[in-house]
Enzyme design. Sequence first.
Site, PDB file in Angstrom:
ATOM      1  N   GLY A 166     -33.384  28.580  19.174  1.00  0.00           N
ATOM      2  CA  GLY A 166     -33.119  27.521  20.374  1.00  0.00           C
ATOM      3  C   GLY A 166     -33.199  26.060  19.743  1.00  0.00           C
ATOM      4  CB  CYS A 167     -36.012  24.145  18.056  1.00  0.00           C
ATOM      5  SG  CYS A 167     -37.157  24.704  19.245  1.00  0.00           S
ATOM      6  CB  THR A 168     -31.435  25.664  14.973  1.00  0.00           C
ATOM      7  OG1 THR A 168     -33.003  25.850  14.212  1.00  0.00           O
ATOM      8  CG2 THR A 168     -30.559  25.500  13.990  1.00  0.00           C
TER       9      THR A 168
END
Length: 158
Positions: A44-46
Site C-alpha cells: 500500500g505504501c509503495t
Amino acid sequence: MSISIGQEVPDFTANATNDTTVRLSQLKGKQVVIYFYPKDSTPGCTTEGGNFRDRKADFDEVDTLIFGVSRDGLRAHENFKAKQNFNFELISDKDEALCQLFDVIKLKKMYGKEHLGVERSTFLIDKTGKLVQEWRGVKVPGHVEKVLEAAQELHAKE
C-alpha cells in the site's frame, strides 16, 4: 497535542532523504502536502508513494511540495526512494515527534492482535503555514487525486 484545521502548524525540523533537513518555517510561500504511511516497501505504501510520484508535476504547477513520513530510518527511506524513483523527499520520524504532532499513531489490529501504528493520513498546509485540509484513515485508490484537487482549489484562491 494535535493540530486542527485552520490552525497554524507549529514549526518543526526533521531529517529527510537526500541529506535534507525539512523546516516548516522555511517552506512558507509554498503549499505543503505531508502524507504519513505505515512502512517503507510495503504494497500500500509503495502504491501511494508511486501515485504521488506520478502526479508530482501537477502538484508542482500549483506550488505544492510533497513529503512522505514514516517511522523508518533514513537508510530504509533512501533505499525505498531509489527503488521506486520517488521525486520527493521522505522524512524519517523515528522519535514519532511528527506522528504525535499530527496525531496519526492509532491502535490497529493485525492478525487479531492490537498494536500502535501509523494511520495512513495526509495533510495539506497553505502558504502561510495553516492546516487547511486533512484526510485520515486513507484508502490508497483515488486518494492522490483528491489531494491534488484540494491543492489546485487552494492555489486558485490565493
